[in-house]
Design an enzyme around this catalytic site. Structure first.
Site, PDB file in Angstrom:
ATOM      1  N   GLU A 265       0.884  -1.181   0.000  1.00 15.77           N
ATOM      2  CA  GLU A 265       0.000   0.000   0.000  1.00 15.77           C
ATOM      3  C   GLU A 265       0.908   1.212   0.000  1.00 15.77           C
ATOM      4  O   GLU A 265       1.391   1.645   1.051  1.00 15.77           O
ATOM      5  CB  GLU A 265      -0.877   0.001   1.269  1.00 15.77           C
ATOM      6  CG  GLU A 265      -1.791  -1.204   1.406  1.00 15.77           C
ATOM      7  CD  GLU A 265      -3.005  -1.141   0.497  1.00 15.77           C
ATOM      8  OE1 GLU A 265      -3.205  -0.134  -0.198  1.00 15.77           O
ATOM      9  OE2 GLU A 265      -3.755  -2.133   0.476  1.00 15.77           O
ATOM     10  N   CYS A 299      -2.279   9.335   2.185  1.00 16.09           N
ATOM     11  CA  CYS A 299      -1.932   8.722   0.899  1.00 16.09           C
ATOM     12  C   CYS A 299      -2.961   9.122  -0.152  1.00 16.09           C
ATOM     13  O   CYS A 299      -2.660   9.152  -1.339  1.00 16.09           O
ATOM     14  CB  CYS A 299      -1.849   7.215   1.046  1.00 16.09           C
ATOM     15  SG  CYS A 299      -3.265   6.507   1.860  1.00 16.09           S
TER      16      CYS A 299
HETATM   17  P1  NAD Z   1       8.222   5.239   4.645  1.00 19.11           P
HETATM   18  O1  NAD Z   1       8.269   4.458   3.393  1.00 19.11           O
HETATM   19  O2  NAD Z   1       9.332   6.156   4.944  1.00 19.11           O
HETATM   20  O3  NAD Z   1       8.102   4.251   5.906  1.00 19.11           O
HETATM   21  C1  NAD Z   1       7.015   3.362   6.041  1.00 19.11           C
HETATM   22  C2  NAD Z   1       7.440   2.187   6.890  1.00 19.11           C
HETATM   23  O4  NAD Z   1       8.364   1.384   6.147  1.00 19.11           O
HETATM   24  C3  NAD Z   1       8.167   2.571   8.170  1.00 19.11           C
HETATM   25  O5  NAD Z   1       7.756   1.698   9.196  1.00 19.11           O
HETATM   26  C4  NAD Z   1       9.632   2.364   7.819  1.00 19.11           C
HETATM   27  O6  NAD Z   1      10.453   2.082   8.923  1.00 19.11           O
HETATM   28  C5  NAD Z   1       9.558   1.163   6.896  1.00 19.11           C
HETATM   29  N1  NAD Z   1      10.629   1.047   5.902  1.00 19.11           N
HETATM   30  C6  NAD Z   1      11.270   2.031   5.246  1.00 19.11           C
HETATM   31  N2  NAD Z   1      12.131   1.517   4.351  1.00 19.11           N
HETATM   32  C7  NAD Z   1      12.035   0.173   4.448  1.00 19.11           C
HETATM   33  C8  NAD Z   1      12.664  -0.921   3.763  1.00 19.11           C
HETATM   34  N3  NAD Z   1      13.560  -0.727   2.809  1.00 19.11           N
HETATM   35  N4  NAD Z   1      12.311  -2.174   4.111  1.00 19.11           N
HETATM   36  C9  NAD Z   1      11.380  -2.399   5.058  1.00 19.11           C
HETATM   37  N5  NAD Z   1      10.766  -1.414   5.740  1.00 19.11           N
HETATM   38  C10 NAD Z   1      11.083  -0.141   5.434  1.00 19.11           C
HETATM   39  O7  NAD Z   1       6.833   6.049   4.616  1.00 19.11           O
HETATM   40  P2  NAD Z   1       6.289   7.148   5.632  1.00 19.11           P
HETATM   41  O8  NAD Z   1       7.025   8.416   5.424  1.00 19.11           O
HETATM   42  O9  NAD Z   1       6.175   6.594   7.006  1.00 19.11           O
HETATM   43  O10 NAD Z   1       4.783   7.324   5.108  1.00 19.11           O
HETATM   44  C11 NAD Z   1       4.417   8.122   4.028  1.00 19.11           C
HETATM   45  C12 NAD Z   1       4.238   7.303   2.764  1.00 19.11           C
HETATM   46  O11 NAD Z   1       3.332   6.239   2.999  1.00 19.11           O
HETATM   47  C13 NAD Z   1       3.624   8.098   1.641  1.00 19.11           C
HETATM   48  O12 NAD Z   1       4.260   7.744   0.444  1.00 19.11           O
HETATM   49  C14 NAD Z   1       2.176   7.666   1.636  1.00 19.11           C
HETATM   50  O13 NAD Z   1       1.515   7.843   0.412  1.00 19.11           O
HETATM   51  C15 NAD Z   1       2.317   6.228   1.998  1.00 19.11           C
HETATM   52  N6  NAD Z   1       1.086   5.678   2.535  1.00 19.11           N
HETATM   53  C16 NAD Z   1       0.357   4.839   1.730  1.00 19.11           C
HETATM   54  C17 NAD Z   1      -0.846   4.340   2.200  1.00 19.11           C
HETATM   55  C18 NAD Z   1      -1.684   3.438   1.316  1.00 19.11           C
HETATM   56  O14 NAD Z   1      -2.559   2.776   1.862  1.00 19.11           O
HETATM   57  N7  NAD Z   1      -1.480   3.382   0.022  1.00 19.11           N
HETATM   58  C19 NAD Z   1      -1.292   4.651   3.487  1.00 19.11           C
HETATM   59  C20 NAD Z   1      -0.506   5.475   4.290  1.00 19.11           C
HETATM   60  C21 NAD Z   1       0.683   5.984   3.788  1.00 19.11           C
END
Ligand code: NAD
Length: 513
Positions: A265, A299
């Site tokens: 997601e 998002c």
């Molecule tokens: P992020 O990608 O920085 O982090 C999200 C999570 O992933 C965190 O828990 C982080 O520690 C983990 N993470 C980061 N890199 C990783 C890797 N290489 N391997 C495994 N885990 C890893 O995102 P964020 O800044 O917390 O959130 C914002 C983003 O999330 C935006 O792009 C937003 O659109 C998206 N988002 C999408 C949805 C959806 O349902 N489509 C919902 C909420 C947020």
């Protein structure tokens, strides 16, 4: 809002040197560093959390693995009853958990409580689902044979969540996964670990009350390194990851290499098409809420607005007038419409995006400033921006997780649709029009290519009853309602021969003489 110290106490958050929860017990993290958690609301420290190392991660995984056969053996409706009890605990603590979510993430108090309400709703949904995980029966081509399918749990489900929905996304995954018979390991965002700790403390009440083994619901606080361990871990059958597209590409690749399952997601770049046949008042409200709600950190935030050329000037004028009236400040004060961004790095990304837009030839029509002074001490507050842009600009093609609305003109619906679809992401989309030809085209297979396509409703916010997720670089996952539960189960096709012969399929004869 109550004093934050009281809120933390009521949620059982007393000492914060234990980073990992096995559902019932907290394990102390050894040899890890303390992470300060600062509120974007006022820049004050809320607490510090010790993040897990591989040692604690291993301990949690072992507990989760040994809980699985016990949890799986409990009849699904009884598992549903555990989820029902958790929903009731959330009802009791809705105000406190909502307040913590708001203070730690920076969303309005109304949205913080709304997020907890979403958790309650998904619990209710999962309770009903626990009696409805139907398989199909199908006619067998062979005499005296019965054929059907059934659904079994996967095992350990990993949930990696983003900062902007610190608690709801976990519950969408964990509550559905639980009624399906799975156990979950949750790694929340490193930016919002306290809200996750509170969720586990509330879960602990239910697990203890029902004498359930530790390990059914677990939590590992940590940063991306723990997420990477989960992606690599063969013991995790499904990794459900919510966050940026960059994160999803990494998780998808790693999980794919071991032929595990992932549910992704990821980021969106959501557009509203505003036709000359629209109800302008409805559209105005939806555009403003979609673009500035949660300070543009959803998002499903509206990032692009395509306006028919006939109404463009008039609508943009009205939009600017509303933006001028927005009150920006502490999101816990209900008089404010726009709160802070999550941290100063996000503010920098906001400013960089505005600069890049100008370099590419775009124009800021309103806003775009970083705010400072009294009430903005955290240095995380910005003025939502309306920018005139082209869909082809590099910056418009990207998701900047901040309140920047790119506005552009279109001549006809085909052009608007082409622009709407011409981005890498495919999460949410909307059209405002009272012309049935336009709206039906928008919903047809030649229309929006997004996972969510709305008519006369904005892009942001979704009900739990539908399957939530998006296409293309949004990752293709679906969670929450509809038949999303199937992602958390494995399908098994069964054939029973209740006759006294052994006919083969496709009429094949295998005569042994
Ligand atoms: P992020 O990608 O920085 O982090 C999200 C999570 O992933 C965190 O828990 C982080 O520690 C983990 N993470 C980061 N890199 C990783 C890797 N290489 N391997 C495994 N885990 C890893 O995102 P964020 O800044 O917390 O959130 C914002 C983003 O999330 C935006 O792009 C937003 O659109 C998206 N988002 C999408 C949805 C959806 O349902 N489509 C919902 C909420 C947020």
């Amino acid at each position: 809002m109550q004093n934050i110290a009281t809120v933390l106490k009521q949620l059982g958050i007393k000492k914060l040197n234990e980073s990992v929860c096995t559902g019932v017990n907290w394990i102390s993290a050894v040899g890890s560093t303390n992470r300060e958690i600062v509120s974007p609301v006022d820049g004050k420290k809320i607490g510090s959390v010790v993040f897990a190392t591989e040692t604690e991660y291993e301990a949690v995984m072992k507990r989760a693995q040994s809980a699985f056969p016990i949890w799986r053996a409990i009849p699904a409706p009884k598992r549903g009853d555990i989820v029902r009890q958790y929903g009731n605990v959330l009802r009791t603590y809705k105000d406190q958990l909502g307040a913590l979510v708001s203070y730690e993430m920076g969303k309005s108090l109304q949205e913080g409580k709304g997020e907890v309400q979403e958790m309650i709703d998904i619990c209710d949904y999962a309770v009903g689902l626990s009696r409805q995980m139907y398989g199909l029966t199908m006619p067998s081509e062979r005499l005296n044979h019965r054929m059907f399918e059934q659904w079994h749990p996967l095992g350990v489900v990993g949930v990696i969540s983003a900062f902007n929905f610190p608690v709801a996304v976990w519950s969408w995954n964990a509550m559905i996964a639980a009624v399906c018979g799975n156990v979950t390991v949750w790694k929340p965002s490193e930016k919002t670990p306290l809200s996750a700790i509170a969720c586990m403390n509330l879960m602990k009440l239910v697990l203890e009350e029902n004498n359930l083994p530790e390990g059914v619901f677990t939590l590992v606080n940590g940063d991306a390194g723990i997420g990477k361990m989960m992606a690599e871990d063969k013991r995790i059958a499904l990794v459900s990851a919510t966050g940026s597209t960059a994160m999803g590409k990494s998780v998808g690749k790693t999980v794919g290499e071991r032929l595990g399952r992932s549910l992704l997601e990821l980021g969106g770049n959501n557009a509203i098409i505003l036709s000359e046949h629209a109800d302008m008042n409805m559209a105005l409200r939806a555009v403003v809420f979609g673009a500035v709600g949660t300070a543009g950190q959803r998002c499903t935030t509206t990032r692009r607005l395509m306006v028919h050329e006939k109404i463009y000037d008039g609508f943009i004028k009205k939009l600017i007038k509303v933006y001028k009236q927005l009150s920006i400040g502490n999101p816990l004060d209900e008089n404010n419409h726009v709160g802070p961004l999550i941290d100063q790095a996000a503010v920098k990304q906001f400013s960089n995006a505005i600069e890049q837009l100008k370099k590419e030839g775009g124009k800021v029509l309103f806003g775009g400033k970083v705010l400072s002074g009294t009430g903005y001490e955290s240095a995380c507050y910005v003025q939502p921006a309306i920018c005139e842009a082209r869909n082809t600009y590099k910056i418009v093609q990207e998701e900047t997780f901040a309140p920047i609305l790119y506005v552009m003109k279109y001549k006809n619906i085909s052009e608007a649709l082409a622009m709407q679809n011409d981005v890498k992401q495919g999460l949410s989309s909307a059209i405002f029009s009272n012309n049935i030809r336009e709206t039906e085209l928008f919903l047809s297979s030649a229309g929006s290519d997004c996972g969510i396509a709305n008519v006369n409703i904005g892009t942001s916010g979704a009900e739990i009853g539908g399957a939530f997720g998006g296409e293309k670089e949004t990752g293709g996952g679906r969670e929450s309602g509809s038949d999303s539960w199937k992602a958390y189960m494995r399908r098994q096709t069964n054939t029973i021969n209740y006759g006294d012969t052994m006919p083969l399929a496709q009429g094949i004869k295998f005569d042994l003489g």
